[in-house]
Scaffold this motif. Structure first.
Motif, short mmCIF file in Angstrom:
data_model
loop_
_atom_site.label_atom_id
_atom_site.label_comp_id
_atom_site.label_asym_id
_atom_site.label_seq_id
_atom_site.Cartn_x
_atom_site.Cartn_y
_atom_site.Cartn_z
N ASN A 1 1.80 9.05 -5.99
CA ASN A 1 2.26 10.41 -5.68
C ASN A 1 3.41 10.82 -6.60
O ASN A 1 3.50 11.98 -7.03
CB ASN A 1 2.69 10.51 -4.22
CG ASN A 1 1.50 10.34 -3.29
OD1 ASN A 1 0.37 10.65 -3.67
ND2 ASN A 1 1.77 9.89 -2.06
N TYR B 1 2.46 1.57 -3.36
CA TYR B 1 1.46 1.99 -4.33
C TYR B 1 1.18 3.50 -4.18
O TYR B 1 1.10 4.23 -5.17
CB TYR B 1 0.18 1.19 -4.14
CG TYR B 1 -0.94 1.62 -5.05
CD1 TYR B 1 -0.94 1.28 -6.40
CD2 TYR B 1 -2.01 2.37 -4.54
CE1 TYR B 1 -1.97 1.68 -7.22
CE2 TYR B 1 -3.05 2.78 -5.36
CZ TYR B 1 -3.03 2.43 -6.70
OH TYR B 1 -4.05 2.84 -7.52
N LYS B 2 1.02 3.92 -2.95
CA LYS B 2 0.78 5.34 -2.70
C LYS B 2 1.97 6.18 -3.19
O LYS B 2 1.79 7.27 -3.75
CB LYS B 2 0.55 5.57 -1.20
CG LYS B 2 -0.77 5.01 -0.68
CD LYS B 2 -1.96 5.83 -1.12
CE LYS B 2 -2.01 7.17 -0.43
NZ LYS B 2 -3.22 7.95 -0.84
N TYR B 3 3.17 5.63 -2.93
CA TYR B 3 4.38 6.34 -3.36
C TYR B 3 4.40 6.47 -4.89
O TYR B 3 4.72 7.54 -5.44
CB TYR B 3 5.61 5.59 -2.87
CG TYR B 3 6.90 6.16 -3.42
CD1 TYR B 3 7.46 7.33 -2.91
CD2 TYR B 3 7.55 5.51 -4.47
CE1 TYR B 3 8.63 7.84 -3.43
CE2 TYR B 3 8.72 6.01 -5.00
CZ TYR B 3 9.26 7.17 -4.48
OH TYR B 3 10.43 7.68 -4.99
N TYR C 1 0.83 -1.20 0.00
CA TYR C 1 0.00 0.00 0.00
C TYR C 1 0.87 1.25 0.00
O TYR C 1 0.61 2.22 -0.75
CB TYR C 1 -0.93 -0.02 1.23
CG TYR C 1 -1.78 1.21 1.34
CD1 TYR C 1 -2.91 1.38 0.53
CD2 TYR C 1 -1.46 2.21 2.26
CE1 TYR C 1 -3.67 2.52 0.64
CE2 TYR C 1 -2.23 3.35 2.36
CZ TYR C 1 -3.35 3.50 1.54
OH TYR C 1 -4.12 4.63 1.64
N THR C 2 1.92 1.22 0.84
CA THR C 2 2.83 2.36 0.90
C THR C 2 3.53 2.58 -0.45
O THR C 2 3.67 3.70 -0.94
CB THR C 2 3.89 2.14 1.99
OG1 THR C 2 3.23 1.91 3.23
CG2 THR C 2 4.80 3.36 2.13
#
Length: 576
Positions: A569, A564-566, A561-562
């Motif tokens: 962004n 993917y978010k990275y 998740y981290t």
């Protein structure tokens, strides 16, 4: 023709040679076998047996004496200590000497406290009431008598009736002699699985179909209540033990865990449960001969093809009001032509008290004076002979163990009116076996009795189940010889594993004497014996793996998740 004759001659010659060879082979083969020797050498086997019962009475003594009779025939010396002049009054057991401990059968409190006796027989007596009949001082009395007798005969083995007889087991351990226990039921003599209980505890004999609440109550609450009450009994017992120099203990089964126990019961009557090798079912133990019918009873039964036999045993009674209801039910059944006769063994019923009843719409005085043609009254009756007669169709009984076994053996359906003690449990067992129906001593009605007798007489299932269980009982009735064999095994084991003291007497340790019969889990302790440590470790490892897997999955999901978010962004920032 010549060829055919030559062929026949050739065939005959071969057959003759084969026959000679077969006979020779058979003789040679037979010469290689020997007869198995089944004779036992008992010359050096200890032979002095002391049998004890503090309660006495036929239900306790007859099965024990049947086994002892077999041992007497095998050359053993047997002595009985029990209340009541039992063996001298019996044609079957006169060869067994008895030391009489009082003339009255049962505990002194029961026989002296008439109010307590009436409360137990007539009211709803649970285990809190039953323990009041225990007299701790009897422990000392019987212990001293047992010890004196044991020293006089130089006893080799104790055979102890379980009922209110801790002193027998304690003395055997104190003198370091082997001991065999005897009981009609394993319920209180051994640890039972949680799905077995007893009406004395306010539960049922089997909890298979009970609700969660009932199972919880009977597995947890009732045993705790029983322990709370029984602690007072154990405290009184330990005081008596201390005064006699006997080791005190708080586990009521500590003198019974590693000894042989014989139970006068059998599967089919007893709800099934796993048994340890030390716990052997050897019932039903029944005599080989019984008293025959009197001429009066024989004549009555022959004249009444549909007879009901009615007896509440030799030691209990019910209220006069209940007796009147039972007699009225007999008359109603006769009037409706369901039965044509009834035999009533009055035993402890107070006939004089019944005579005083007024406002009764049937001829009670004629019945009690034996002037009523279809009801025969006798003080005592040859019960087995009556039940064996083809014209006895149903048995109204209190449900004692002897009556239950005799009724099963003779395939006689039962209507059971339990009064006290094990009779409530026996009534449930008989009903579960499909050969009986129950009555309540608190809610006895003519209509209920008549309805249930009709069912017992007319419904085919009761007859089929009675015959089925009778077959089982007849096969199992041979097991009294097995009981004698088991006692001999214990004595013979003592011969080899016992240690002689300075006087040349054999001493044993009951904890290890029957080590070949003791299951390993009893030596391993509760945790190791039930593999709680193994299964506990497995559960911990399994839960650890599950928790670890979940934790790893969670960490991976967080990472993904981290990441993917990275990515999201990062791609947005490039566009900007």
């Amino acid at each position: 023709m010549l060829l055919r004759y030559s062929f026949s001659l050739f065939t005959l010659l071969h057959l003759s040679i084969f026959t000679l060879f077969f006979v020779h082979f058979t003789v040679e083969s037979q010469s290689k076998f020997i007869q198995r020797d089944s004779l036992l050498d008992r010359t050096d086997v200890p032979k002095k047996i002391l049998a004890t019962s503090s309660v006495g009475g036929g239900s306790h003594l007859i099965p024990m004496l049947e086994i002892l009779n077999i041992l007497v025939d095998r050359g053993y010396n047997v002595t009985l200590v029990a209340p009541g002049n039992f063996t001298a009054k019996s044609d079957s057991y006169r060869s067994i000497p008895q030391i009489i401990v009082g003339d009255v059968v049962g505990t002194s409190i029961l026989n002296n406290d008439q109010e307590l006796l009436k409360k137990i027989f007539l009211e709803d007596a649970d285990f809190t009431t039953m323990v009041k009949s225990f007299d701790a001082e009897l422990y000392t009395k019987f212990y001293n008598i047992y010890k004196r007798t044991a020293e006089e005969i130089n006893v080799d083995l104790f055979f102890c009736d379980f009922a209110i007889n801790d002193q027998c087991f304690d003395l055997a351990w104190q003198l370091e002699k082997p001991v065999v226990g005897f009981s009609s039921s394993p319920m209180f003599a051994t640890i039972q699985p949680p799905y077995k209980s007893d009406p004395v505890l306010g539960c049922h004999v089997t909890m298979e179909n009970e609700s969660f609440y009932e199972r919880f109550k009977c597995a947890i609450i009732k045993p705790l209540q029983f322990i709370k009450v029984f602690i007072k009994v154990l405290s009184s017992l330990n005081n008596q033990r201390a005064n006699l120099g006997v080791e005190t203990h708080w586990n009521p089964r500590s003198r019974m865990d590693n000894i042989l126990f014989l139970f006068d019961t059998f599967f089919g009557f007893e709800p099934p449960a796993p048994k340890l090798p030390l716990h052997q079912e050897i019932g039903p133990v029944l005599p080989d001969t019984y008293p025959d019918l009197t001429p009066a009873l024989d004549s009555f039964l022959n004249a009444h093809p549909r007879t009901m036999y009615f007896s509440l045993g030799t030691n209990v009674f019910t209220s006069p009001q209940n007796i009147v209801i039972l007699l009225n039910s007999c008359l109603e059944l006769i009037n409706q032509n369901n039965i044509d006769g009834a035999i009533w063994a009055t035993v402890k019923t107070n006939i004089t008290e019944l005579m005083s009843f007024s406002n009764i719409d049937f001829p009670i005085s004629d019945i009690l004076n034996n002037n009523f043609p279809h009801i025969h009254i006798t003080k005592f009756a040859p019960q087995f002979a009556i039940l064996s007669h083809e014209n006895t169709k149903v048995f109204l009984s209190q449900g004692g163990i002897s009556s239950s076994h005799e009724s099963i053996y003779t395939a006689t359906p039962m209507l059971v009116l339990p009064i006290m003690g094990d009779q409530f449990g026996n009534a449930e067992k008989l009903e579960l076996a499909g050969i009986a129906l129950r009555l309540s001593k608190f809610n006895l009605t003519v209509d209920d009795i008549v309805l249930k007798i009709k069912r017992l007489l007319n419904e085919e299932n009761f007859k089929k189940n009675s015959k089925r269980l009778s077959f089982v009982a007849k096969l199992n009735s041979k097991r009294k010889y097995r009981a004698a064999d088991l006692i001999e095994m214990v004595i013979n084991t003592m011969k080899y594993d016992g240690i002689k003291d300075d006087d040349g007497n054999l001493k044993i340790n009951n904890n290890v004497l029957l080590k070949d019969w003791i299951t390993a889990n009893t030596r391993m302790g509760f945790i190791r014996g039930n593999y709680i440590d193994v299964y506990g470790t497995f559960i911990v490892l399994f839960l650890t793996l599950i928790v670890g897997f979940i934790y790893a999955c969670l960490k991976v999901n967080i990472f993904l998740y981290t990441w993917y978010k990275y990515r999201i962004n990062n791609s947005k920032s490039k566009k900007d």
